[in-house]
Design a protein around this motif. Sequence first.
Motif, PDB file in Angstrom:
ATOM      1  N   GLN A   1       0.837  -1.197   0.000  1.00  0.00           N
ATOM      2  CA  GLN A   1       0.000   0.000   0.000  1.00  0.00           C
ATOM      3  C   GLN A   1       0.871   1.245   0.000  1.00  0.00           C
ATOM      4  N   PHE A   2       0.505   2.187  -0.870  1.00  0.00           N
ATOM      5  CA  PHE A   2       1.167   3.488  -0.939  1.00  0.00           C
ATOM      6  C   PHE A   2       0.172   4.568  -0.529  1.00  0.00           C
ATOM      7  N   PHE A   3       0.599   5.468   0.349  1.00  0.00           N
ATOM      8  CA  PHE A   3      -0.200   6.632   0.708  1.00  0.00           C
ATOM      9  C   PHE A   3       0.593   7.886   0.383  1.00  0.00           C
ATOM     10  N   GLY A   4      -0.042   8.789  -0.352  1.00  0.00           N
ATOM     11  CA  GLY A   4       0.555  10.084  -0.644  1.00  0.00           C
ATOM     12  C   GLY A   4      -0.159  11.174   0.128  1.00  0.00           C
ATOM     13  N   LEU A   5       0.108  12.414  -0.237  1.00  0.00           N
ATOM     14  CA  LEU A   5      -0.461  13.565   0.451  1.00  0.00           C
ATOM     15  C   LEU A   5      -1.985  13.534   0.450  1.00  0.00           C
ATOM     16  N   LEU A   6      -2.576  13.672   1.614  1.00  0.00           N
ATOM     17  CA  LEU A   6      -4.017  13.817   1.770  1.00  0.00           C
ATOM     18  C   LEU A   6      -4.293  15.041   2.625  1.00  0.00           C
ATOM     19  N   ASN A   7      -5.326  15.809   2.260  1.00  0.00           N
ATOM     20  CA  ASN A   7      -5.669  17.029   2.990  1.00  0.00           C
ATOM     21  C   ASN A   7      -7.012  16.950   3.708  1.00  0.00           C
TER      22      ASN A   7
ATOM     23  N   ILE B   1      -7.862  11.479   5.672  1.00  0.00           N
ATOM     24  CA  ILE B   1      -6.684  11.245   6.527  1.00  0.00           C
ATOM     25  C   ILE B   1      -7.020  10.226   7.607  1.00  0.00           C
ATOM     26  N   THR B   2      -8.182  10.378   8.216  1.00  0.00           N
ATOM     27  CA  THR B   2      -8.610   9.425   9.247  1.00  0.00           C
ATOM     28  C   THR B   2      -8.740   8.024   8.672  1.00  0.00           C
ATOM     29  N   ALA B   3      -9.322   7.921   7.464  1.00  0.00           N
ATOM     30  CA  ALA B   3      -9.483   6.611   6.833  1.00  0.00           C
ATOM     31  C   ALA B   3      -8.130   5.980   6.526  1.00  0.00           C
ATOM     32  N   ALA B   4      -7.186   6.790   6.027  1.00  0.00           N
ATOM     33  CA  ALA B   4      -5.856   6.270   5.707  1.00  0.00           C
ATOM     34  C   ALA B   4      -5.143   5.782   6.962  1.00  0.00           C
ATOM     35  N   LYS B   5      -5.259   6.545   8.038  1.00  0.00           N
ATOM     36  CA  LYS B   5      -4.612   6.138   9.292  1.00  0.00           C
ATOM     37  C   LYS B   5      -5.227   4.850   9.834  1.00  0.00           C
TER      38      LYS B   5
ATOM     39  N   ILE C   1       1.027  12.120   6.944  1.00  0.00           N
ATOM     40  CA  ILE C   1       0.429  11.957   5.621  1.00  0.00           C
ATOM     41  C   ILE C   1      -0.061  13.286   5.049  1.00  0.00           C
ATOM     42  N   SER C   2      -0.348  14.271   5.894  1.00  0.00           N
ATOM     43  CA  SER C   2      -0.802  15.578   5.417  1.00  0.00           C
ATOM     44  C   SER C   2       0.360  16.528   5.140  1.00  0.00           C
ATOM     45  N   ARG C   3       1.604  16.051   5.309  1.00  0.00           N
ATOM     46  CA  ARG C   3       2.766  16.905   5.105  1.00  0.00           C
ATOM     47  C   ARG C   3       3.756  16.328   4.103  1.00  0.00           C
ATOM     48  N   LEU C   4       3.355  15.310   3.366  1.00  0.00           N
ATOM     49  CA  LEU C   4       4.255  14.705   2.393  1.00  0.00           C
ATOM     50  C   LEU C   4       4.482  15.641   1.217  1.00  0.00           C
ATOM     51  N   GLY C   5       5.715  15.666   0.702  1.00  0.00           N
ATOM     52  CA  GLY C   5       6.039  16.502  -0.441  1.00  0.00           C
ATOM     53  C   GLY C   5       5.808  15.773  -1.750  1.00  0.00           C
ATOM     54  N   ALA C   6       6.101  16.449  -2.849  1.00  0.00           N
ATOM     55  CA  ALA C   6       5.925  15.867  -4.176  1.00  0.00           C
ATOM     56  C   ALA C   6       6.822  14.642  -4.328  1.00  0.00           C
ATOM     57  N   GLY C   7       6.226  13.531  -4.763  1.00  0.00           N
ATOM     58  CA  GLY C   7       6.990  12.312  -4.966  1.00  0.00           C
ATOM     59  C   GLY C   7       7.275  11.528  -3.706  1.00  0.00           C
ATOM     60  N   GLN C   8       6.804  11.978  -2.545  1.00  0.00           N
ATOM     61  CA  GLN C   8       7.018  11.266  -1.294  1.00  0.00           C
ATOM     62  C   GLN C   8       5.774  10.458  -0.938  1.00  0.00           C
ATOM     63  N   PHE C   9       6.003   9.245  -0.435  1.00  0.00           N
ATOM     64  CA  PHE C   9       4.902   8.357  -0.080  1.00  0.00           C
ATOM     65  C   PHE C   9       5.264   7.562   1.158  1.00  0.00           C
ATOM     66  N   SER C  10       4.248   7.142   1.890  1.00  0.00           N
ATOM     67  CA  SER C  10       4.417   6.154   2.941  1.00  0.00           C
ATOM     68  C   SER C  10       3.994   4.810   2.369  1.00  0.00           C
ATOM     69  N   VAL C  11       4.852   3.808   2.496  1.00  0.00           N
ATOM     70  CA  VAL C  11       4.606   2.523   1.851  1.00  0.00           C
ATOM     71  C   VAL C  11       4.791   1.400   2.854  1.00  0.00           C
ATOM     72  N   ALA C  12       3.951   0.370   2.733  1.00  0.00           N
ATOM     73  CA  ALA C  12       4.049  -0.817   3.577  1.00  0.00           C
ATOM     74  C   ALA C  12       3.817  -2.051   2.723  1.00  0.00           C
ATOM     75  N   SER C  13       4.511  -3.116   3.043  1.00  0.00           N
ATOM     76  CA  SER C  13       4.322  -4.400   2.368  1.00  0.00           C
ATOM     77  C   SER C  13       3.803  -5.417   3.368  1.00  0.00           C
ATOM     78  N   GLU C  14       3.634  -6.650   2.924  1.00  0.00           N
ATOM     79  CA  GLU C  14       3.136  -7.692   3.816  1.00  0.00           C
ATOM     80  C   GLU C  14       4.102  -7.969   4.960  1.00  0.00           C
ATOM     81  N   GLU C  15       5.379  -7.712   4.732  1.00  0.00           N
ATOM     82  CA  GLU C  15       6.394  -8.068   5.717  1.00  0.00           C
ATOM     83  C   GLU C  15       6.945  -6.872   6.489  1.00  0.00           C
ATOM     84  N   SER C  16       6.468  -5.654   6.214  1.00  0.00           N
ATOM     85  CA  SER C  16       7.050  -4.486   6.880  1.00  0.00           C
ATOM     86  C   SER C  16       5.991  -3.419   7.118  1.00  0.00           C
ATOM     87  N   ALA C  17       6.223  -2.592   8.152  1.00  0.00           N
ATOM     88  CA  ALA C  17       5.316  -1.502   8.472  1.00  0.00           C
ATOM     89  C   ALA C  17       5.574  -0.319   7.553  1.00  0.00           C
TER      90      ALA C  17
END
Length: 311
Positions: A238-244, A249-253, A266-282
């Motif tokens: 899962q990738f999460f980018g900027l949400l306002n 934001i609540t749903a993503a969290k 998640i509301s302060r991510l810059g251009a091209g920045q994402f929070s990402v998680a896989s099955e094996e990592s947070a």
Amino acid sequence: MDRSWPNWPSGRWRAGPAGYGPRCGRPGWYQPHPLAVPIRLDLVWERERCVVEIDGDDHRQAAKFAADRARDVRLVEECALRGVSAIVIDPNNDLARLGDPWPEEPPGWEAGDRERAREYLENTDVVVWTPGRAGGRPLAFQPLVGLPSPEQRQSFVSQLQMELFVWFKRHPAQDRPLGALPVTDEAQTFAPATGTAASTRSTVLLASQARKYGLGLVFATQAPKGLHNHIPGNAATQFFGLLNAPIQITAAKEMAKQKGGDVPDISRLGAGQFSVASEESAFTKTRVPMCLTWHPKSPLTTEEVIGKSRR
């Protein structure tokens, strides 16, 4: 997305901890040069020289629109460079420029991207379909400009998904990790969280079973609150980018919490920045490179899409 190179690119490679079995990959990192931001890799097979990266959720905030959209576009481009076809369901004409070169080299390109863009444009066939539009290319996939009502689009997507599922059950990708990559933009309109759309059943079916046949899936949405919970529940990455919007934001969290992690900035991510998680990592913060083709902020008009479909 299977990233298999004849030779590893230069830079520093570091695999994560072992323990996933002799035939399984493991998380790792790649740093192109000492001053570059390390790129988190979902799975690394060092001996086979193979990396797997799968993208997920998308968004389109006005200020970051072009840079954020580059992530999904780059995924399709990288698959094409490795011989993996993609079917892009594009309700808003955001991705119809997959065959357009940049008018000038973008600042976000990394080393080797100029050559990769040339290879992509010279060797990739990009076909724009306009279902229901006799003036364009009327019979299939991308974008859905000829189906004006949500019900028509959902019905079409449902038929397409079931045909894909049946075909891949009969012809699974046995000799390679990924057979094809269907990309669904505005996924919440095809598998909504509440109510039932004509495409809900087929979308949930693909999300839960397609991977066993080698069919990769990308579901992109700017409204995670409105997406059927079976979609993120079956997403390996899962990738999460900027949400306002506070509700999104609540749903993503909440979705991140279900994976045992958190996305506090998640509301302060810059251009091209994402929070990402896989099955094996947070969740962890990462950055993605600019796409190889040109995608400005404004999507194509219906007339422009029809013009492209005639080429």
